[in-house]
Design a protein around this motif. Structure first.
Motif, short mmCIF file in Angstrom:
data_model
loop_
_atom_site.label_atom_id
_atom_site.label_comp_id
_atom_site.label_asym_id
_atom_site.label_seq_id
_atom_site.Cartn_x
_atom_site.Cartn_y
_atom_site.Cartn_z
N SER A 133 0.81 -1.23 -0.04
CA SER A 133 0.26 0.11 -0.08
C SER A 133 0.84 0.89 0.18
N VAL A 134 1.96 1.54 -0.57
CA VAL A 134 3.32 2.34 -0.28
C VAL A 134 2.68 3.55 -1.81
N PHE A 135 1.87 3.24 -2.41
CA PHE A 135 0.83 4.38 -3.21
C PHE A 135 -0.11 4.58 -3.47
N GLU A 136 -1.40 3.30 -1.77
CA GLU A 136 -2.52 3.12 -2.46
C GLU A 136 -2.82 5.09 -1.84
N ASN A 137 -4.13 5.08 -3.11
CA ASN A 137 -4.97 6.36 -2.83
C ASN A 137 -4.15 7.34 -2.84
N THR A 138 -3.10 7.56 -4.05
CA THR A 138 -2.91 8.83 -4.84
C THR A 138 -2.94 9.08 -5.34
N ALA A 139 -2.53 10.71 -6.47
CA ALA A 139 -3.13 10.87 -7.54
C ALA A 139 -2.15 10.30 -8.30
N ILE A 140 -0.98 9.37 -7.91
CA ILE A 140 0.52 9.54 -8.84
C ILE A 140 -0.46 8.41 -11.06
N GLU A 141 -0.08 9.26 -11.29
CA GLU A 141 -0.53 9.44 -13.31
C GLU A 141 0.37 8.31 -13.96
N SER A 142 1.40 8.59 -13.81
CA SER A 142 2.75 7.64 -14.27
C SER A 142 4.26 7.35 -13.18
N ILE A 143 4.27 5.39 -13.36
CA ILE A 143 5.80 5.59 -12.98
C ILE A 143 6.59 4.69 -13.44
N PHE A 144 7.38 5.19 -13.07
CA PHE A 144 8.81 4.27 -13.85
C PHE A 144 10.03 3.40 -12.50
N ILE A 145 9.77 2.37 -12.22
CA ILE A 145 9.67 1.45 -11.08
C ILE A 145 10.66 1.42 -11.70
N PRO A 146 12.71 0.90 -10.23
CA PRO A 146 14.06 1.06 -10.68
C PRO A 146 14.12 -0.18 -10.83
N SER A 147 15.23 -0.21 -11.85
CA SER A 147 15.85 -1.83 -12.57
C SER A 147 15.78 -2.65 -10.81
N GLY A 148 16.86 -2.55 -10.53
CA GLY A 148 16.91 -3.21 -9.02
C GLY A 148 15.57 -3.88 -7.97
N VAL A 149 14.72 -3.15 -8.12
CA VAL A 149 13.57 -3.51 -7.54
C VAL A 149 13.00 -5.13 -7.92
N VAL A 150 12.72 -5.75 -7.00
CA VAL A 150 12.47 -6.86 -7.21
C VAL A 150 10.95 -8.24 -6.81
N GLU A 151 10.47 -6.49 -6.08
CA GLU A 151 9.27 -7.14 -5.13
C GLU A 151 8.31 -5.78 -4.97
N ILE A 152 7.72 -6.17 -5.68
CA ILE A 152 6.26 -4.59 -5.49
C ILE A 152 4.55 -5.73 -4.24
N LYS A 153 4.69 -5.02 -3.57
CA LYS A 153 3.93 -5.99 -2.44
C LYS A 153 2.87 -5.70 -2.71
N LYS A 154 1.69 -6.10 -2.41
CA LYS A 154 0.74 -5.93 -2.17
C LYS A 154 -0.20 -4.47 -2.24
N GLU A 155 -1.23 -4.72 -2.87
CA GLU A 155 -2.10 -3.33 -2.95
C GLU A 155 -1.65 -2.02 -3.52
N THR A 156 0.32 -1.88 -3.61
CA THR A 156 0.29 -0.67 -3.70
C THR A 156 0.49 0.36 -4.47
N PHE A 157 -0.77 -0.01 -5.17
CA PHE A 157 -1.40 1.10 -6.29
C PHE A 157 -2.40 0.87 -6.35
N SER A 158 -3.85 0.75 -5.47
CA SER A 158 -4.46 -0.23 -4.82
C SER A 158 -5.44 2.11 -5.31
N ASP A 159 -6.28 1.81 -5.87
CA ASP A 159 -7.15 3.44 -5.76
C ASP A 159 -6.36 4.54 -6.00
#
Length: 176
Positions: A133-159
């Protein structure tokens, strides 16, 4: 107004907890601050904060519920490695650039930051993990995830109702 002296190495848990009339926090140019403690500045009235380059850890809920906080600035040579759970939750941050040494952004770090439109990572980002839920319920339109990221946990972009584009790295092994 609070002026943090260069000699201070740590701001302890709840140091300025709910000091809702506090409108300014500044740090000495040659700050030796290493850590901003859990709930240290929760629910205060600051509009901006410049985190000293020496800070390596922002602990859980450090700036949570700072409704007037619009700008968070990290020094170009920031040594920050960890952004704690709910660190900026429910603040009014509009944009944030995550420093290159950050390896983890913990659960709900920017949760419910309804005005957060832009999150940028440096090209040499060392980020490995993005928590639940790091970015849950934000107004982000686009995002570029860095190359070293191996895990994105649940609900990160929910709402994230404005989200149109997410660029995922080739090394990503898990989206919960």
């Amino acid at each position: 107004k609070v002026s943090i002296p260069a000699s201070l190495a740590r701001i302890e848990e709840k140091a300025f907890y709910e000091c809702n009339k506090l409108k300014s926090v500044t740090f000495s140019e040659n700050s030796n601050l290493l850590s901003i403690g859990k709930s240290a500045f929760i629910n205060i009235s600051i509009e901006n904060i410049k985190i000293p380059s020496s800070v390596i850890q922002i602990e859980d809920s450090a700036f949570s519920n700072c409704k007037n906080l619009k700008t968070v600035i990290f020094s170009d040579n920031s040594e920050l490695i960890s952004i704690g759970k709910s660190a900026f939750e429910s603040s009014s941050v509009k944009t944030v650039t995550i420093p290159p040494n950050v390896i983890q952004i913990k659960e709900k770090a920017f949760f419910n930051c309804e005005k957060l439109e832009s999150v940028t990572f440096s090209d040499n980002s060392e980020l490995i993990s993005i928590g639940k839920s790091v970015f849950e319920n934000t107004a982000i339109e686009s995002i570029f995830i860095p190359s070293g990221v191996v895990e994105i946990k649940k609900e990160t972009f929910s709402d994230c109702k404005n989200l149109k584009s997410v660029m995922l790295p080739a090394n990503l092994t898990k989206i919960s």
